[in-house]
Structure formats: structure tokens, C-alpha cells
Write an enzyme that holds these catalytic residues in place. Sequence first.
Site, PDB file in Angstrom:
ATOM      1  N   SER A 218      62.776  30.962  10.396  1.00 14.81           N
ATOM      2  CA  SER A 218      62.195  32.277  10.611  1.00 14.81           C
ATOM      3  C   SER A 218      62.712  33.151   9.476  1.00 14.81           C
ATOM      4  CB  SER A 218      62.661  32.875  11.943  1.00 14.81           C
ATOM      5  OG  SER A 218      62.280  32.064  13.022  1.00 14.81           O
ATOM      6  N   CYS A 219      61.871  34.029   8.961  1.00 14.30           N
ATOM      7  CA  CYS A 219      62.287  34.933   7.888  1.00 14.30           C
ATOM      8  C   CYS A 219      61.626  36.282   8.148  1.00 14.30           C
ATOM      9  CB  CYS A 219      61.878  34.381   6.526  1.00 14.30           C
ATOM     10  SG  CYS A 219      62.524  35.327   5.129  1.00 14.30           S
ATOM     11  N   VAL A 220      62.448  37.298   8.333  1.00 12.34           N
ATOM     12  CA  VAL A 220      61.932  38.617   8.677  1.00 12.34           C
ATOM     13  C   VAL A 220      62.585  39.713   7.842  1.00 12.34           C
ATOM     14  CG1 VAL A 220      61.417  37.945  11.063  1.00 12.34           C
ATOM     15  CG2 VAL A 220      63.640  38.928  10.513  1.00 12.34           C
TER      16      VAL A 220
END
Length: 123
Positions: A102-104
Site C-alpha cells: 500500500s502506498c499513500v
Amino acid sequence: MNYIETKNAPAAIGPYSQAVVTGGLLYASGQIPIVPSAGDIAEGGITVQTDQACRNVGEILKAAGLSFEKVVKTTCFLADIKDFAAFNEVYEKYFVSKPARSCVEVGALPKGALCEIEVVAEL
């Protein structure tokens, strides 16, 4: 439960462990681009900071007798999602096994860091 601690990665800057091993997995706390010997954020843009954060993750994995190939999941935090492509250019050199991710974008990271990476790895 076992706790992992190494002087080759930044010391915790709060009430947490660098990593915990339980149930056949290592859970590493998020690593920001602090240079362990200096205690300061690596100077430079997202490329330099991503490299340092990845090196910090690598030192924690090493302290547990693991390597990047054992990482099954990462969670990545960016201060600016516009850095996504540059972040990926460095990230992919370390996480060659392509773990789930996940990359936010987040509002802010500790010490003004541009990125933070946390991992879960299989023992």
C-alpha cells in the site's frame, strides 16, 4: 514474542520497538530516512530519502536474520504523492521480490521526512 533492536537502524523516537517477531512473522515499525550515525534525516530529495529508509529497513531485517526477499507486505507513506514515480525507482531496487504494498500520501511524517516504509516479513 521477540523484539528486534539494532544500532544500525534509527532508534525508536517514541514508545515502540524497531520490530517485533511473533507468529512466524516480523512486523517492523515504519522507517523514516534517518541516518543512524547522525540521528538526522538524510539530506536530499525523495530519491536520497527513499534510499535511506530502505537501508534502515534492511538493517532491521538483517538483525532478525532476514533479507528483503522475505518481505511479504509493505506500507509506504509519502509526504507528497507527486514523488510516487521517484520513490518507486529506488524502492524497486530493494524490494525485487515485489511484495504486496500500500502506498499513500499523508499530511506529515515525523521530523519532516518525505517518506516512511514499514514491512511485514516471513521468518
